[in-house]
Design a protein around this motif. Sequence first.
Motif, PDB file in Angstrom:
ATOM      1  N   PHE A 172       1.159   6.264 -16.331  1.00  0.00           N
ATOM      2  CA  PHE A 172       1.517   7.540 -16.939  1.00  0.00           C
ATOM      3  C   PHE A 172       1.317   8.635 -15.917  1.00  0.00           C
ATOM      4  O   PHE A 172       0.269   8.702 -15.266  1.00  0.00           O
ATOM      5  N   ARG A 173       2.309   9.500 -15.798  1.00  0.00           N
ATOM      6  CA  ARG A 173       2.269  10.578 -14.805  1.00  0.00           C
ATOM      7  C   ARG A 173       2.781  11.871 -15.389  1.00  0.00           C
ATOM      8  O   ARG A 173       3.538  11.878 -16.367  1.00  0.00           O
ATOM      9  N   ARG A 174       2.401  12.964 -14.749  1.00  0.00           N
ATOM     10  CA  ARG A 174       2.995  14.271 -15.055  1.00  0.00           C
ATOM     11  C   ARG A 174       3.856  14.664 -13.862  1.00  0.00           C
ATOM     12  O   ARG A 174       3.342  14.859 -12.760  1.00  0.00           O
ATOM     13  N   LEU A 211       0.832  -1.202   0.000  1.00  0.00           N
ATOM     14  CA  LEU A 211       0.000   0.000   0.000  1.00  0.00           C
ATOM     15  C   LEU A 211       0.872   1.259   0.000  1.00  0.00           C
ATOM     16  O   LEU A 211       1.782   1.377   0.813  1.00  0.00           O
ATOM     17  N   HIS A 212       0.610   2.158  -0.939  1.00  0.00           N
ATOM     18  CA  HIS A 212       1.416   3.385  -1.046  1.00  0.00           C
ATOM     19  C   HIS A 212       0.581   4.508  -1.652  1.00  0.00           C
ATOM     20  O   HIS A 212      -0.489   4.271  -2.204  1.00  0.00           O
ATOM     21  N   GLN A 213       1.111   5.727  -1.552  1.00  0.00           N
ATOM     22  CA  GLN A 213       0.563   6.877  -2.270  1.00  0.00           C
ATOM     23  C   GLN A 213       1.569   7.235  -3.352  1.00  0.00           C
ATOM     24  O   GLN A 213       2.771   7.083  -3.153  1.00  0.00           O
ATOM     25  N   ASP A 214       1.088   7.749  -4.493  1.00  0.00           N
ATOM     26  CA  ASP A 214       2.000   8.228  -5.530  1.00  0.00           C
ATOM     27  C   ASP A 214       2.183   9.720  -5.306  1.00  0.00           C
ATOM     28  O   ASP A 214       1.325  10.513  -5.713  1.00  0.00           O
ATOM     29  N   LYS A 215       3.281  10.085  -4.654  1.00  0.00           N
ATOM     30  CA  LYS A 215       3.425  11.503  -4.299  1.00  0.00           C
ATOM     31  C   LYS A 215       4.794  12.059  -4.655  1.00  0.00           C
ATOM     32  O   LYS A 215       5.146  13.155  -4.243  1.00  0.00           O
ATOM     33  N   TYR A 273      -4.376   5.888  -1.088  1.00  0.00           N
ATOM     34  CA  TYR A 273      -3.512   4.710  -0.929  1.00  0.00           C
ATOM     35  C   TYR A 273      -3.985   3.604  -1.857  1.00  0.00           C
ATOM     36  O   TYR A 273      -5.187   3.425  -2.072  1.00  0.00           O
ATOM     37  N   HIS A 274      -3.030   2.842  -2.406  1.00  0.00           N
ATOM     38  CA  HIS A 274      -3.371   1.730  -3.284  1.00  0.00           C
ATOM     39  C   HIS A 274      -2.218   0.737  -3.294  1.00  0.00           C
ATOM     40  O   HIS A 274      -1.098   1.068  -2.894  1.00  0.00           O
ATOM     41  N   GLY A 275      -2.489  -0.473  -3.751  1.00  0.00           N
ATOM     42  CA  GLY A 275      -1.462  -1.513  -3.817  1.00  0.00           C
ATOM     43  C   GLY A 275      -1.963  -2.671  -4.660  1.00  0.00           C
ATOM     44  O   GLY A 275      -3.073  -2.624  -5.201  1.00  0.00           O
TER      45      GLY A 275
HETATM   46 FE    FE Z   1       1.011   3.676  -7.419  1.00  0.00          FE
END
Ligand code: FE
Length: 223
Positions: A217-219, A136-140, A192-194
Amino acid sequence: MMIDDLFANDDSIIRQWQEPLAKDAVVLRGFAYDEAPTLLQHIATIAETAPFRHFIIPNGHTMSIGMTNCGTFGWTSNAQGYRYTEVDPLSGQAWPQIPAIFLQLAQRAADHAGFPHFVPNACLINRYHPGARLSLHQDKDEMDFSQPIVSVSLGLPATFLFGGLQRTQPCQRVTLTHGDIAVWGGDARLCYHGVLPLKDGIAPLPLQDNVRYNLTFRRVSRL
Ligand code: FE
Ligand code: MD6
């Protein structure tokens, strides 16, 4: 008009649907299905230049997922921490470019999910074999949270966990299968997701292997 005529030239109407997960988070079922074989070819080409590797994370463990990147920025990790880099630490060269078909698909998916004008500059490519998982994590690490994340699932299905803004909040379990695209943004951007350990199986053609790929895909902001 006959029902046959209505659907004559676009059976995507019956093979694609949406599943909202939360405000500003949705799964676009089957959205990448037609492009999947081409996406997989591009992944193989990218991995010739920037091979999959298992990063070490700051707690000293090695990730069970193999990772590589394309784009101006690539996500990397080592014992010191996580960061986006403009250079592949393995080769000392820039990451491969994001193929045009990746960009077009990510933009179309973001648009469909209500996030117009998405122009990603980073694409993290994850490879899972049976047993591989993502806690489990956040994309930050992107710094810019005004843009969504567009996540394409290819190969074997995985159980995706989707929680709230705090780690302790309960998670939904969503099965992501070959061709599905998940889009997270706005109020859901920092949820949060995993991913639960991948189960064994044989992925659809052309893979026919016990593998799952995920493109996110991210900015990333230059800061
Ligand atoms: Fe992620
Ligand atoms: C995966 N995905 O599905 C891992 N992050 O393999 C992610 O970590 C992810 O799917 C942010 C948004 C969507 C995702």
